[in-house]
Design an enzyme around this catalytic site. Structure first.
Site, mmCIF file in Angstrom:
data_model
loop_
_atom_site.group_PDB
_atom_site.id
_atom_site.type_symbol
_atom_site.label_atom_id
_atom_site.label_comp_id
_atom_site.label_asym_id
_atom_site.label_seq_id
_atom_site.Cartn_x
_atom_site.Cartn_y
_atom_site.Cartn_z
ATOM 1 N N ALA A 190 0.853 -1.205 0.000
ATOM 2 C CA ALA A 190 0.000 0.000 0.000
ATOM 3 C C ALA A 190 0.879 1.242 0.000
ATOM 4 O O ALA A 190 0.713 2.150 0.807
ATOM 5 C CB ALA A 190 -0.930 -0.014 1.213
ATOM 6 N N ASP A 320 17.265 7.973 -9.248
ATOM 7 C CA ASP A 320 16.870 6.787 -8.486
ATOM 8 C C ASP A 320 18.027 5.840 -8.183
ATOM 9 O O ASP A 320 17.896 4.980 -7.310
ATOM 10 C CB ASP A 320 15.811 5.981 -9.269
ATOM 11 C CG ASP A 320 14.409 6.553 -9.129
ATOM 12 O OD1 ASP A 320 14.284 7.673 -8.594
ATOM 13 O OD2 ASP A 320 13.451 5.883 -9.550
ATOM 14 N N HIS A 452 -9.510 34.997 -2.684
ATOM 15 C CA HIS A 452 -10.758 34.397 -2.198
ATOM 16 C C HIS A 452 -11.762 34.344 -3.339
ATOM 17 O O HIS A 452 -11.901 35.317 -4.072
ATOM 18 C CB HIS A 452 -11.328 35.253 -1.062
ATOM 19 C CG HIS A 452 -12.679 34.759 -0.603
ATOM 20 N ND1 HIS A 452 -12.811 33.637 0.185
ATOM 21 C CD2 HIS A 452 -13.932 35.215 -0.856
ATOM 22 C CE1 HIS A 452 -14.104 33.427 0.399
ATOM 23 N NE2 HIS A 452 -14.806 34.375 -0.217
HETATM 24 P P1 NAD Z 1 6.711 2.293 -1.851
HETATM 25 O O1 NAD Z 1 7.991 2.191 -1.137
HETATM 26 O O2 NAD Z 1 6.022 3.595 -1.967
HETATM 27 O O3 NAD Z 1 5.647 1.286 -1.196
HETATM 28 C C1 NAD Z 1 5.858 -0.091 -1.089
HETATM 29 C C2 NAD Z 1 4.969 -0.635 0.014
HETATM 30 O O4 NAD Z 1 5.023 -2.049 -0.029
HETATM 31 C C3 NAD Z 1 5.416 -0.216 1.405
HETATM 32 O O5 NAD Z 1 4.311 0.282 2.115
HETATM 33 C C4 NAD Z 1 5.951 -1.516 2.013
HETATM 34 O O6 NAD Z 1 5.744 -1.600 3.409
HETATM 35 C C5 NAD Z 1 5.112 -2.556 1.286
HETATM 36 N N1 NAD Z 1 5.721 -3.875 1.206
HETATM 37 C C6 NAD Z 1 7.022 -4.183 0.980
HETATM 38 N N2 NAD Z 1 7.185 -5.522 0.931
HETATM 39 C C7 NAD Z 1 5.956 -6.073 1.131
HETATM 40 C C8 NAD Z 1 5.453 -7.412 1.177
HETATM 41 N N3 NAD Z 1 6.267 -8.462 1.007
HETATM 42 N N4 NAD Z 1 4.130 -7.597 1.393
HETATM 43 C C9 NAD Z 1 3.299 -6.529 1.550
HETATM 44 N N5 NAD Z 1 3.719 -5.255 1.521
HETATM 45 C C10 NAD Z 1 5.024 -5.025 1.306
HETATM 46 O O7 NAD Z 1 6.993 1.636 -3.286
HETATM 47 P P2 NAD Z 1 6.114 1.631 -4.613
HETATM 48 O O8 NAD Z 1 4.721 2.016 -4.322
HETATM 49 O O9 NAD Z 1 6.408 0.317 -5.245
HETATM 50 O O10 NAD Z 1 6.801 2.784 -5.446
HETATM 51 C C11 NAD Z 1 8.173 2.658 -5.835
HETATM 52 C C12 NAD Z 1 8.870 3.985 -5.853
HETATM 53 O O11 NAD Z 1 8.358 4.790 -6.885
HETATM 54 C C13 NAD Z 1 8.720 4.734 -4.557
HETATM 55 O O12 NAD Z 1 9.975 5.211 -4.160
HETATM 56 C C14 NAD Z 1 7.798 5.860 -4.896
HETATM 57 O O13 NAD Z 1 8.098 7.034 -4.172
HETATM 58 C C15 NAD Z 1 8.013 6.063 -6.385
HETATM 59 N N6 NAD Z 1 6.761 6.537 -6.977
HETATM 60 C C16 NAD Z 1 6.382 7.818 -6.721
HETATM 61 C C17 NAD Z 1 5.175 8.267 -7.196
HETATM 62 C C18 NAD Z 1 4.763 9.673 -6.891
HETATM 63 O O14 NAD Z 1 5.602 10.466 -6.535
HETATM 64 N N7 NAD Z 1 3.479 10.010 -6.981
HETATM 65 C C19 NAD Z 1 4.337 7.434 -7.921
HETATM 66 C C20 NAD Z 1 4.742 6.130 -8.138
HETATM 67 C C21 NAD Z 1 5.973 5.696 -7.658
#
Ligand code: NAD
Length: 475
Positions: A190, A320, A452
């Site tokens: 999530a 990254d 506003h």
């Molecule tokens: P994320 O790090 O945002 O979230 C990954 C989630 O997966 C975490 O909450 C983690 O606790 C959970 N997780 C990890 N292993 C798990 C498991 N085995 N079972 C269940 N849950 C687990 O990573 P993401 O959503 O894959 O995104 C990747 C990267 O891309 C991030 O660094 C994010 O910031 C970037 N991204 C940014 C944006 C944006 O800025 N709007 C959009 C998409 C992606």
């Protein structure tokens, strides 16, 4: 200068690499950019993950699905009803593809107008600041430059028991190209991708179940913001399970059977598609030749200092593939900084004020420290909040959910963090970033005239609220 000789060679044409290339060229440096990305049509496509399978296509689908959802969930409140609403998936996906093509092609045109030379294929740094380029046809040639910048980005983390197969178990790229709304979509993680792409398919009609390993929802955001977001996502039908440890994902014909355990024991979930979004890792495989002197950290990221210098003469790394948040705008600013440092200028990135945005509905955005971080660091702080429900514009838009929270130093009043959940907060956060960059206080924000009626008044009132003098709510 010989054809294969440059002032700067950048390996990677994503947002960090292509922006760096443009800035270097603007500063009069002879610049090359090597990129290996291939688009959906199998042809070279500049722009990296962000433009091809990340920020831009996901925003296209988020917007399409928001419009669709709004027809049945927002318009009735305006007294407008529509019958027979349906989605043509082929048009929806091809609109997204056109947007991607427009922007990846746009980078090519920018390279042309700035006289950046692109090379298509994989780049590898060799000893002595040489870059070996292996073209898509396998041909090899060598480029040389006093400055080489590694900007190779990141790839999705794969779970050993749920390997991507592109059909039933997919990554972010796969989740942007589903041709038919799945009845049941499972998501592992999530995080930002899980929430954004989970929202897309939920709004288009899928039953979406998200399994998150951690016990707290969106722990990177301020707790007050995450609480509101969790409540709204639940209302939208996103079924989020926290503390869920996934142990198995068995592919059965056209479905996936997912086994996970939480505090209530073991469960099985059957879905038509499973999106694995458990984070990304730096992509540095085969990027470094022998004896370059460039070091990788234990997470496979290129080791750099605060100016993105690797410690090897003329070798830098950005985006990254180095430490710090994996955000396009962070990589872009690192690209600008490095190009300016190479040109003898004063490049700098303020890592303390990098905005984060989650493009769900409501949107989530923040910059600076959360309240928990202030507590952990022993900083004396004060907070002010203001709800969108008390803002005329938000209510008129029928988008009254959410709040803005300003955290300021208790003694100096300097803004430490600003956190938002609500309509279009991806744009509102910019004001907070400017204020923080200028070392502003909550009083500075509070004394600025805000138009506003606008959503920005919520930021104004939250800043006023720090000093218990909000005007449109009880303090
Ligand atoms: P994320 O790090 O945002 O979230 C990954 C989630 O997966 C975490 O909450 C983690 O606790 C959970 N997780 C990890 N292993 C798990 C498991 N085995 N079972 C269940 N849950 C687990 O990573 P993401 O959503 O894959 O995104 C990747 C990267 O891309 C991030 O660094 C994010 O910031 C970037 N991204 C940014 C944006 C944006 O800025 N709007 C959009 C998409 C992606």
């Amino acid at each position: 200068m010989a054809d294969n000789q440059f002032d700067v060679i950048i390996i990677g044409g994503g947002p960090a690499g292509y922006v760096c290339a443009i800035r270097a060229a603007q500063l009069g440096l002879k610049t090359a950019c090597v990129d290996a990305f291939k688009g959906k049509d199998g042809k070279q496509a500049l722009g990296g993950t962000c433009l091809n399978v990340g920020c831009i296509p996901s925003k296209a689908l988020l917007d399409s699905s928001k419009q669709f959802w709004g027809l049945t969930h927002n318009l009735p409140a305006h007294g407008i009803s529509v019958d027979g609403v349906k989605v043509d998936m082929a048009t929806l996906i091809s609109r997204k593809d056109k947007i991607v093509k427009q922007f990846t092609g746009g980078v090519g045109m920018l390279f042309k107008s700035n006289q950046v030379t692109p090379f298509f294929g994989t780049g590898k740094l060799l000893k002595g600041n040489q870059v070996e380029v292996t073209g898509f046809d396998g041909s090899k040639h060598l480029l040389v430059a006093p400055n080489v910048i590694i900007a190779t980005g990141s790839i999705p983390v794969e779970l050993p028991f749920a390997k991507f197969n592109g059909k039933t178990i997919i990554d972010n790229a796969g989740a942007l190209d589903i041709d038919k709304v799945p009845k049941r979509l499972g998501v592992i993680g999530a995080g930002v991708i899980g929430l954004e792409l989970g929202s897309v398919w939920r709004r288009l009609g899928a039953e979406v179940t998200i399994l998150e390993a951690l016990p707290d929802f969106l722990g990177i955001a301020d707790a007050d913001i995450a609480k509101v977001a969790a409540r709204e996502f639940k209302k939208q039908g996103l079924d989020i399970h926290l503390g869920a440890k996934v142990s198995k994902a068995d592919v059965r014909k056209n479905a996936v059977e997912v086994t996970y355990a939480d505090k209530d024991g073991e469960h099985t979930l059957t879905v038509d598609k499973l999106l694995v979004a458990v984070g990304r890792r730096a992509w540095t495989k085969d990027v470094l030749g022998d004896a370059t002197g460039v070091k990788l950290d234990p997470r496979g990221r290129v080791e750099v200092d605060e100016h993105c210098w690797t410690g090897v003469d003329g070798v830098w790394a950005i985006g990254d593939c180095v430490r710090g948040p994996m955000l396009a705008h962070k990589g872009e600013e690192e690209g600008v900084m490095v190009a300016e440092l190479i040109a003898g200028k004063a490049g700098e990135v303020n890592y303390d004020v990098i905005p984060s945005v989650v493009y769900t509905e409501p949107e989530i955005a923040w910059a600076g420290k959360t309240e928990q971080q202030c507590k952990d660091e022993g900083i004396a702080y004060k907070t002010g909040t203001f709800p969108f429900a008390a803002n005329g514009r938000a209510v008129a838009m029928n988008e009254p959910v959410g709040l803005v929270k300003v955290i300021a130093n208790a003694e100096t009043d300097r803004i430490l963090g600003v956190h938002m959940v609500g309509p279009v907060v991806s744009e509102l956060i910019a004001e907070a970033v400017v204020a923080m960059e200028f070392k502003g206080s909550s009083e500075d924000l509070a004394r600025i005239v805000h138009a506003h009626p606008t959503l920005s008044e919520v930021v104004h009132e939250a800043a006023l609220s720090v000093d218990k003098r909000a005007l449109n709510k009880a303090n």
